[in-house]
Design an enzyme around this catalytic site. Structure first.
Site, PDB file in Angstrom:
ATOM      1  N   GLU A 258       0.886  -1.175   0.000  1.00 19.75           N
ATOM      2  CA  GLU A 258       0.000   0.000   0.000  1.00 19.75           C
ATOM      3  C   GLU A 258       0.912   1.210   0.000  1.00 19.75           C
ATOM      4  O   GLU A 258       1.349   1.682   1.058  1.00 19.75           O
ATOM      5  CB  GLU A 258      -0.895  -0.013   1.251  1.00 19.75           C
ATOM      6  CG  GLU A 258      -1.787  -1.234   1.367  1.00 19.75           C
ATOM      7  CD  GLU A 258      -3.034  -1.168   0.487  1.00 19.75           C
ATOM      8  OE1 GLU A 258      -3.317  -0.085  -0.067  1.00 19.75           O
ATOM      9  OE2 GLU A 258      -3.724  -2.192   0.366  1.00 19.75           O
ATOM     10  N   CYS A 292      -2.462   9.241   2.020  1.00 14.26           N
ATOM     11  CA  CYS A 292      -2.099   8.603   0.753  1.00 14.26           C
ATOM     12  C   CYS A 292      -3.133   8.971  -0.311  1.00 14.26           C
ATOM     13  O   CYS A 292      -2.820   9.010  -1.493  1.00 14.26           O
ATOM     14  CB  CYS A 292      -2.009   7.100   0.923  1.00 14.26           C
ATOM     15  SG  CYS A 292      -3.451   6.398   1.717  1.00 14.26           S
TER      16      CYS A 292
END
Ligand code: NAD
Length: 499
Positions: A258, A292
């Site tokens: 991720e 993110c």
């Protein structure tokens, strides 16, 4: 100890964290709110890591035999304990990661939500029954626990990412070893203590079922390279992923990566502009640009560009920046000096490439790094626009044609989150079909995912999926079983082998 230091001490004591772990170590814990050092945290050395992995292996071999709904009971208790500790944990997230209180609370809520999800999942680890071509045979697919799950997490989601992984891994029958960011060790210790309460109430879970290893990159590397770790879930920068991925591949370990994002939003002519303004503003300035999924690029149609961008600039000029413990602000600090320098560097590069910068100034001085979020009008998708700078910089570009702008939107290395603001269903569907990201939204921003969906992105974001939907399958291994209940032995594909 200072005021914040004392507050942290009270919170950690209240949550039952062993004082020796956070007063008697060698790794400084720093709050971005003031930049001051709060305490010294104990770190795991190679021997501790080795011992933890042995214990995790033994815990797995026992836990895998516990029926999944009973495993779910542990996670149910964990969710209850998290509800009770929510305010304290949220405050620690604010102190250690700099999030405003509602975002700190939202992050703890994510932990609670994934616990609820995992409890339900513990009765739904379904396999398949598959039609077989052979008479009197049955073929099925069965899911089994996988092993020790390693988790490496980033500073900006110091507790939620751990829960996304751990709640699923535990109901799936695995043990877990967590290496949090070296920038957020205190929240990790607190979360571990809360988990300990659930374990105590549960009663008979094996020792070492969920362990915490505090430390820097070297502790993460030990998990990456160790064959006892069956799956490594690593959240962080693409730079980290570039180092970790080939090492995991070299030992054929499973990986959930991720990594970084460079998320874009398109504001189309038919958009509800009030809604789009709020969606873009939260996406770009929320969490001080340190998600993110932060919106880093916005493409605005030429026909609405001037009016929309003027409103965005006004929002940027009026947003409250400051210490979220002291006043009601929407934008807290950057995590550290390096983040501030990266932002300055990107703004310099944007200017050099012809960008016009609004905002971006440092607010205050000293050891903390607060900045006015920056909006940069760019002549094209060039220079720093192509990269993730983990700071509140929004690059604004003008577009004329939807197909062209979707192509431009996709023309970056990362592929995490994307959005379009439009009331035209054809535009919305064209965008959803063409966005190459793991997340594509209509009339909401790029950030703020719910736990029910699978979370993650494509390309340099790493391809991993965590949290909801069928992400659980990665934490299990699948076996195809075929049973012959006849007295003949028909071979598949009509093969004949008569002795
Ligand atoms: P980082 O890469 O500096 O560190 C992340 C974690 O990886 C830390 O625990 C660190 O100690 C560890 N680490 C670093 N190098 C390593 C190596 N070579 N081997 C093993 N472990 C290593 O990231 P950060 O600054 O903490 O977080 C910000 C970054 O994380 C941004 O790029 C952001 O987009 C990304 N992020 C991605 C997601 C996602 O779900 N895609 C979520 C949160 C953050």
């Amino acid at each position: 100890m200072t005021g914040i230091g004392e507050a942290v001490g009270r919170l950690l004591d209240g949550l039952g964290v062993d004082r020796a772990l956070w007063t008697d170590g060698s790794m400084p814990s720093v709050t971005p709110l003031t930049g001051e050092r709060l305490t010294m945290v104990r770190v795991a050395d190679a021997a501790t890591t080795d011992e933890a992995l042995d214990k995790a292996g033994a815990a797995f071999r026992s836990w895998r035999h516990v029926p999944a709904p009973r495993r779910g009971e542990l996670v149910r208790l964990w969710g209850e304990e998290l509800r009770g500790a929510k305010d304290d944990l949220a405050r620690l997230v604010t102190i250690e990661a700099g999030k405003i209180p509602s975002e700190g609370a939202g992050e703890v809520q994510e932990m609670i939500d994934i616990c609820d999800f995992a409890v339900g999942l513990s009765r739904q680890l379904y396999g398949l029954t598959i039609a077989t071509e052979r008479p009197a045979h049955r073929m099925m697919e069965v899911w089994h626990p996988l092993g020790v799950i390693g988790v490496i997490s980033a500073f900006n989601f110091p507790v939620a990412v751990w829960a996304w992984n751990a709640a699923l891994a535990l109901v799936c029958g695995n043990s877990v070893v967590w290496k949090p960011s070296e920038k957020t060790p205190l929240t990790a210790l607190a979360v571990q203590a809360v988990f300990g309460r659930a374990l105590a109430r549960f009663g008979d879970a094996p020792d070492g079922l969920a362990q915490l290893l505090i430390g820097g990159r070297e502790v993460g590397e030990a998990l990456v390279d160790d064959n006892r770790v069956a799956l490594l879930s690593a959240t962080g920068s693409t730079r980290m992923g570039r180092s970790v991925a080939p090492r995991l591949a070299a030992r054929f370990a499973r990986a959930i990566l991720e990594l970084g994002g460079n998320n874009g939003a398109i504001v189309a002519p038919s958009a509800d502009l009030d809604l789009a303004l709020r969606g873009v503003a939260f996406g770009a300035m929320g969490t001080a640009g340190q998600r993110c999924t932060t919106t880093r690029r916005v493409f605005v149609h030429d026909s609405i560009y001037d009016g929309f961008v003027a409103r965005l600039k006004a929002a940027y000029a009026s947003v409250g920046v400051g210490n979220p413990l002291e006043s009601e602000v929407l934008v807290g600090p950057l995590i550290d000096r390096a983040a501030f320098e990266a932002m300055e560097g990107a703004l310099g590069a944007a200017r050099a490439a012809g960008g016009v910068v609004y905002g971006g100034e440092r607010v205050g001085d000293g050891a903390s790094f607060y900045v006015q979020p920056a909006l940069v009008e760019m002549p094209g998708q060039i220079g720093p626009v192509l990269e993730e700078t983990f700071a509140p910089i929004l690059y604004v570009m003008r577009y004329y044609d939807l197909d062209q702008v979707i192509e431009l939107h996709n023309d970056v290395a990362a592929g995490l989150s994307s959005a379009i603001f439009t009331t035209d269903v054809r535009e919305a569907e064209r965008f959803l079909a063409a966005s190459d990201c793991g997340i594509a939204n209509v009339n909401l921003g790029t950030s703020g995912a719910e736990i029910g969906g699978a979370f993650g992105g494509e390309k340099e974001t790493g391809g991993g999926r965590e949290s909801g939907s069928d992400s659980w399958r990665q934490y299990m291994r699948r076996a195809t079983n075929t049973i012959n209940y006849s007295d003949a032995l028909p071979l598949a594909q009509g093969v004949s082998f008569e002795l």
